[in-house]
Design a protein around this motif. Structure first.
Motif, mmCIF file in Angstrom:
data_model
loop_
_atom_site.group_PDB
_atom_site.id
_atom_site.type_symbol
_atom_site.label_atom_id
_atom_site.label_comp_id
_atom_site.label_asym_id
_atom_site.label_seq_id
_atom_site.Cartn_x
_atom_site.Cartn_y
_atom_site.Cartn_z
ATOM 1 N N ILE A 22 0.842 -1.113 -0.239
ATOM 2 C CA ILE A 22 -0.208 -0.092 -0.534
ATOM 3 C C ILE A 22 0.853 1.271 -0.179
ATOM 4 C CG2 ILE A 22 -1.173 1.466 1.309
ATOM 5 C CD1 ILE A 22 -2.630 -1.668 2.642
ATOM 6 N N MET A 23 1.589 1.709 0.620
ATOM 7 C CA MET A 23 3.106 2.366 1.108
ATOM 8 C C MET A 23 2.961 2.994 -0.033
ATOM 9 S SD MET A 23 1.777 3.655 4.161
ATOM 10 C CE MET A 23 3.483 4.800 4.239
ATOM 11 N N PRO A 24 3.861 2.255 -1.064
ATOM 12 C CA PRO A 24 4.663 2.034 -1.764
ATOM 13 C C PRO A 24 3.800 3.077 -3.371
ATOM 14 C CG PRO A 24 5.447 1.020 -1.532
ATOM 15 C CD PRO A 24 4.375 0.503 -1.195
ATOM 16 N N GLN A 25 2.958 2.910 -3.372
ATOM 17 C CA GLN A 25 1.474 3.606 -4.464
ATOM 18 C C GLN A 25 1.182 4.863 -3.664
ATOM 19 O OE1 GLN A 25 -1.397 0.116 -4.537
ATOM 20 N NE2 GLN A 25 0.054 -1.339 -4.930
ATOM 21 N N LEU A 26 0.366 4.889 -2.587
ATOM 22 C CA LEU A 26 0.734 5.925 -1.758
ATOM 23 C C LEU A 26 1.040 6.766 -1.997
ATOM 24 C CD1 LEU A 26 -1.791 8.269 0.218
ATOM 25 C CD2 LEU A 26 -0.932 6.058 2.116
ATOM 26 N N GLN A 27 1.893 7.084 -1.954
ATOM 27 C CA GLN A 27 3.689 7.693 -1.737
ATOM 28 C C GLN A 27 4.531 8.216 -2.973
ATOM 29 O OE1 GLN A 27 4.864 8.773 0.731
ATOM 30 N NE2 GLN A 27 3.632 7.677 2.690
ATOM 31 N N ALA A 28 3.862 7.310 -3.584
ATOM 32 C CA ALA A 28 3.719 7.537 -5.744
ATOM 33 C C ALA A 28 2.786 8.693 -5.507
ATOM 34 C CB ALA A 28 4.017 6.097 -6.477
ATOM 35 N N MET A 29 1.189 8.304 -5.562
ATOM 36 C CA MET A 29 0.739 9.876 -5.203
ATOM 37 C C MET A 29 1.140 11.170 -4.631
ATOM 38 S SD MET A 29 -3.185 9.874 -4.848
ATOM 39 C CE MET A 29 -3.495 9.271 -6.950
ATOM 40 N N GLU A 35 5.820 16.416 -7.341
ATOM 41 C CA GLU A 35 6.729 16.743 -8.192
ATOM 42 C C GLU A 35 6.225 17.586 -9.542
ATOM 43 O OE1 GLU A 35 9.516 13.367 -12.126
ATOM 44 O OE2 GLU A 35 7.097 13.204 -10.717
ATOM 45 N N ILE A 36 5.231 17.684 -9.829
ATOM 46 C CA ILE A 36 4.262 18.526 -10.515
ATOM 47 C C ILE A 36 4.318 19.793 -10.072
ATOM 48 C CG2 ILE A 36 1.756 18.446 -11.915
ATOM 49 C CD1 ILE A 36 1.759 15.659 -12.101
ATOM 50 N N ASN A 37 3.580 19.747 -8.858
ATOM 51 C CA ASN A 37 3.400 21.462 -8.420
ATOM 52 C C ASN A 37 5.010 22.196 -8.646
ATOM 53 O OD1 ASN A 37 0.727 20.836 -8.146
ATOM 54 N ND2 ASN A 37 1.084 19.973 -5.682
ATOM 55 N N ILE A 42 4.911 22.594 -15.552
ATOM 56 C CA ILE A 42 3.464 22.039 -15.674
ATOM 57 C C ILE A 42 2.709 22.854 -14.610
ATOM 58 C CG2 ILE A 42 2.824 19.987 -14.947
ATOM 59 C CD1 ILE A 42 5.165 18.489 -15.785
ATOM 60 N N LEU A 43 1.595 23.051 -14.913
ATOM 61 C CA LEU A 43 0.375 23.439 -15.163
ATOM 62 C C LEU A 43 1.004 24.941 -13.952
ATOM 63 C CD1 LEU A 43 -1.949 20.831 -13.798
ATOM 64 C CD2 LEU A 43 -2.484 22.460 -16.281
ATOM 65 N N PRO A 44 1.437 26.033 -14.614
ATOM 66 C CA PRO A 44 2.072 27.037 -13.938
ATOM 67 C C PRO A 44 0.768 27.786 -13.005
ATOM 68 C CG PRO A 44 2.489 27.884 -16.186
ATOM 69 C CD PRO A 44 2.045 26.497 -15.873
ATOM 70 N N ASN A 45 0.725 28.066 -11.850
ATOM 71 C CA ASN A 45 -0.123 28.993 -11.486
ATOM 72 C C ASN A 45 -1.256 27.794 -10.663
ATOM 73 O OD1 ASN A 45 1.468 31.488 -11.677
ATOM 74 N ND2 ASN A 45 0.686 32.211 -13.534
ATOM 75 N N THR A 47 -2.235 24.343 -8.420
ATOM 76 C CA THR A 47 -1.571 23.134 -7.552
ATOM 77 C C THR A 47 -2.665 22.437 -7.811
ATOM 78 O OG1 THR A 47 -0.391 25.179 -6.125
ATOM 79 C CG2 THR A 47 -0.631 23.256 -5.143
ATOM 80 N N LEU A 48 -1.765 20.933 -7.673
ATOM 81 C CA LEU A 48 -2.532 20.177 -7.600
ATOM 82 C C LEU A 48 -2.963 19.551 -6.264
ATOM 83 C CD1 LEU A 48 -1.484 17.819 -11.161
ATOM 84 C CD2 LEU A 48 -3.186 18.885 -10.537
ATOM 85 N N GLY A 49 -4.594 19.334 -5.974
ATOM 86 C CA GLY A 49 -4.590 18.163 -5.015
ATOM 87 C C GLY A 49 -5.089 16.811 -5.191
ATOM 88 N N PHE A 50 -4.749 16.170 -3.666
ATOM 89 C CA PHE A 50 -6.072 14.681 -3.737
ATOM 90 C C PHE A 50 -6.341 14.472 -2.873
ATOM 91 C CE2 PHE A 50 -0.768 13.891 -2.492
ATOM 92 C CZ PHE A 50 -1.601 12.920 -1.024
ATOM 93 N N GLN A 51 -7.059 13.222 -2.655
ATOM 94 C CA GLN A 51 -7.233 12.861 -1.357
ATOM 95 C C GLN A 51 -7.375 11.620 -1.216
ATOM 96 O OE1 GLN A 51 -11.595 13.852 -0.631
ATOM 97 N NE2 GLN A 51 -12.293 13.038 0.802
ATOM 98 N N ALA A 52 -6.559 10.296 -0.236
ATOM 99 C CA ALA A 52 -7.023 9.743 -0.084
ATOM 100 C C ALA A 52 -7.599 8.900 0.296
ATOM 101 C CB ALA A 52 -5.092 9.049 -0.367
ATOM 102 N N TYR A 53 -8.494 8.112 0.057
ATOM 103 C CA TYR A 53 -9.853 7.380 0.790
ATOM 104 C C TYR A 53 -9.243 5.695 0.415
ATOM 105 C CZ TYR A 53 -13.807 5.747 2.575
ATOM 106 O OH TYR A 53 -14.861 4.943 3.518
#
Length: 802
Positions: A22-29, A35-37, A42-45, A47-53
């Motif tokens: 589980i951990m490597p996949q969560l940390q890969a996200m 990395e993108i932010n 890439i997508l200047p200005n 900010t990407l966010g995510f929610q893990a469930y």
């Protein structure tokens, strides 16, 4: 949303393995988003966010998490999104195909794209049903074909199938079975892993495996459901070559030494591996003090270092006296486990790829590469607009989706091998790349594969052993086509390759060798002069022909003697000449049957013997006439004239001549190649044209001989001076005996021996006539001259010649 493909394994020894996956996949996200932010290009200005469930792979929790993410709030409020200030671009997960099907149907109502990093069911490729579904792993259609190609490439035609009773397992194993059967291989058994039972139906499955002769088992399942099967195999000490689907081909259960002996040699298809630069360093930065994912990190930390946090509830669910306190200062870089191994990332790389795919679509949206004309606002877009952009991803990108929302089908072929430190490692030994040029789609280095300790080469898994050259495969009634018996090819047929279904008939002029693997030219047979039998018969014929010549010289020399005169000198000379030709006519039967030979040999034989027997018949009748003429008042004296005997010989011979000419005119003999009598040989022989004509000619000779025999037999008691009839009787009896014996002998003989039999009959019957007719006369002439006088011949009661 991120849905881990966690494996909830009951045994406590496997808990760390689950968390490590589980951990490597969560940390890969986390790493991909960071990395993108952190990249201003890439997508200047933005900010990407995510929610893990974490759904724990439980269906109702998957549904709850999906609706909660769509709502954007802790509570689930259907058809409403609370977090209106933040746009939801997509969801990543779930990992299970069945769960993805359910979530896709729900998200379709909201037009949210769903990108799975592990769901491989072929059903999800149906864009009518799942228009908003994408995945970063190939469909099981390609995996199933790859597994079937792997089985067939290694020469396994008798395999068992084992599948979990879910959409993933049932659809996948069905496709594998179709491919295997279509290629001509067979399925020994097909069993289901029953997920509703705690033991997964392991006792029954292992019992079937033990009873089957199949040495290879294709398993379409995940590692969680496979563990009870492996435990049962260990219990019964059963080893098989296991073929793994992608769900467990790189499973971390390889580190469980309990199963090492049963898993060594396993070979399977795995998701294409990739590397993520910088991920190793990023993974080592996690710490229990972090806020984001703190609960999961503390669980992982306790498991990784076999410790517990005193200030918190023990997260792992088990305690032991040997556990130490977690200080938080432990060095994660020193831990060697699945979590820290980033050399061959598969599912983790799939998660990383999914994040970048969404990012590329958003970037295209921001840069106004929208295909429908007017460009939506990056701060206010609809999720269905992202779906359209996902379909437009450039094919030159490291990932793209086809019209079905599927990525390119590229797999690694991995082999489970023991590492030097005693652990298990997944070694890449080939690839299955549907994007490769024809002929390079399936590649494998068989020499790099390590099988079980008992197998040093590719194991054999067949229902019946391969049929060698010279045999063909005959199916067993009521059994699969792979179960057969090897049957030798019929006479005159061969097989020049193993496992042939039919035999090949040799050309008419060829015959199989003893092994029935190739056709060799047939031996040509005929009675030749070079043949020992032909040499003996030819020599005998020539030498025998000199005997009548020698007797003829004796008769010429002593023609004035009474015994020669009394035996019709002229007729005796004609008889001796014809007898000499009788011996010589057998030479026409020896040698290669040319057209002229075939025309002349039976006719020559028939004519010469007709003259010979006619002479004897004439002598017999002349003896009777001579006796009858001596009676008072008899007027038969004129019939004792020698000319009468010549006329009789001429007439009898003429009838035979007419018969022979008719034969040659209507159905003349001709040479032929006989392959029916002895299939292994080409018998060069003369076809008599008309068997009826041949037997008529021979029957006519028998008729003349029979008449001579009957007349001579009746005249055997005539006065001694005329009594040559007794010698004619013996000569005709011998002559008839030889030719009557020839009839069954010629029928039973074959090939050159039929010709040899006829030659023998010619020589034997000729010798019978020479000996019976002239032996006694020559003996008297040469050795008893005192008996060769007129006084001696007219004595009464003398059993000489007359």
């Amino acid at each position: 949303m991120f849905d881990s493909n966690s494996e909830q394994i009951e045994p406590k020894s496997t808990s760390l393995i689950c968390m490590c996956r589980i951990m490597p996949q969560l940390q890969a996200m986390r790493f991909a988003v960071a990395e993108i932010n952190g990249d201003s290009d890439i997508l200047p200005n933005v900010t990407l966010g995510f929610q893990a469930y974490d759904s724990c792979n439980v269906l109702h929790l998957v549904l709850k998490g999906a609706l909660q993410v769509v709502t954007g709030y802790d509570r689930i409020i259907p058809n409403y999104r609370c977090a209106g200030d933040v746009s939801l671009s997509s969801m990543i997960g779930p990992s299970v195909s069945t769960h993805s099907i359910l979530v896709s149907h729900i998200l379709r109502l909201y037009s949210y794209p769903l990108i799975s990093h592990y769901a491989t069911s072929p059903l999800l490729s149906n864009k009518r049903e799942f228009p908003s579904f994408f995945r970063t792993v190939p469909s099981d259609i390609f995996q199933s074909k790859g597994l079937a190609d792997l089985v067939l490439h290694l020469g396994w035609t008798w395999v068992g199938l084992l599948a979990v009773d879910t959409d993933y397992g049932q659809q996948g194993i069905h496709l594998v079975q179709q491919e295997i059967v279509n290629a001509g291989a067979c399925v020994a058994f097909s069993e289901n892993i029953v997920t509703s039972r705690p033991d997964r139906n392991a006792p029954h499955i292992v019992k079937v495996m033990k009873a089957s002769t199949a040495k290879v088992v294709v398993i379409f399942a995940n590692s969680v459901d496979l563990i009870p099967i492996l435990e049962e195999m260990v219990k019964h000490n059963i080893t098989r070559i296991l073929i793994a689907s992608d769900a467990w081909s790189t499973s971390t259960m390889a580190s469980l030494k309990t199963f090492s002996a049963h898993l060594v040699g396993t070979i399977g298809i795995a998701l294409n591996s990739g590397t993520i630069p910088g991920l190793r360093e990023f993974l080592n930065t996690i710490h229990p003090s972090m806020t984001l994912g703190r609960y999961w990190i503390r669980i992982f930390w306790e498991m990784a270092f076999s410790c517990k946090f005193i200030d918190d509830k023990n997260q792992t669910g088990y305690l032991g006296n040997s556990l130490k306190e977690c200080s938080g200062s432990e060095n994660l870089a020193s831990v060697q486990n699945v979590y820290t191994d980033v050399s061959n990332l598969r599912t983790t790389y799939s998660v990383y790829t999914a994040v970048h795919a969404v990012t590329k679509a958003l970037e295209d949206l921001k840069n106004c590469k929208y295909p429908q004309g007017s460009c939506p606002d990056i701060w206010n877009f609809q999720p269905w607009q992202v779906i359209l952009l996902l379909y437009q991803l450039d094919n030159n990108l490291f990932l793209y989706f086809d019209k079905n929302g599927d990525p390119p089908a590229v797999y690694d072929i991995v082999n489970w091998q023991l590492s030097p430190n005693g652990g298990m490692q997944h070694v890449k030994v080939g690839s299955y790349d549907m994007t490769a040029p024809p002929g390079q789609v399936f590649t494998i280095n068989a020499s790099a594969i390590i099988w079980t300790s008992a197998e040093r080469k590719v194991p054999i898994s067949v229902c019946s052993q391969s049929c060698p050259l010279g045999f063909w495969k005959a199916a067993r009634k009521g059994e699969p086509v792979c179960c057969f018996q090897c049957v030798p090819c019929p006479q005159g047929e061969i097989t020049n390759q193993t496992d042939s279904f039919t035999c090949i008939k040799c050309p008419w002029d060829k015959w199989p060798n003893s092994e029935k693997t190739t056709c060799l030219p047939k031996s040509v047979e005929y009675l030749s002069y070079e043949d020992p039998l032909g040499t003996i018969l030819a020599s005998t014929s020539v030498i025998s022909s000199l005997v009548p010549v020698a007797i003829l010289k004796i008769f010429i020399k002593f023609k004035t003697t009474p015994i020669v005169k009394a035996n019709n000198y002229s007729l005796s000379c004609l008889l001796l000449v014809s007898l000499s030709f009788c011996f010589l006519c057998s030479l026409v039967f020896i040698g290669y049957p040319q057209h002229v030979n075939c025309l002349l040999r039976q006719v020559t034989f028939g004519m010469v013997f007709a003259v010979c027997v006619s002479c004897i018949l004439a002598k017999t009748i002349m003896v009777v006439f001579a006796f009858m003429a001596t009676k008072p008042g008899s007027n038969l004296k004129k019939w004792t004239n020698p000319r009468v005997s010549y006329v009789m010989v001429f007439i009898c011979s003429l009838l035979q001549f007419i018969l022979c000419i008719t034969w040659l005119s209507i159905a003349s003999p001709y040479p032929e190649q006989n392959i029916e009598t002895q299939p292994r040989l080409i018998i060069i022989q003369c076809n008599e044209g008309s068997p009826t004509a041949f037997w008529c000619m021979l029957g006519y000779l028998g008729l003349l001989a029979t008449i001579s025999f009957v007349v001579a037999f009746l005249a055997r008691r005539l006065p001694d001076s005329f009594n040559e009839a007794k010698f004619i009787t013996f000569s005709m009896l011998s002559f008839l005996s030889v030719w009557v014996s020839f009839i069954p002998a010629s029928v039973s003989a074959q090939g050159k021996y039929t010709v040899a039999m006829e030659i023998f009959a010619i020589l034997a019957s000729s010798w019978a006539l020479v000996v019976c007719m002239f032996a006694n006369k020559c003996f008297i002439i040469l050795f008893r001259p005192n008996m060769n006088s007129r006084d001696q011949l007219i004595k009464k009661g003398r059993g000489t010649l007359g």
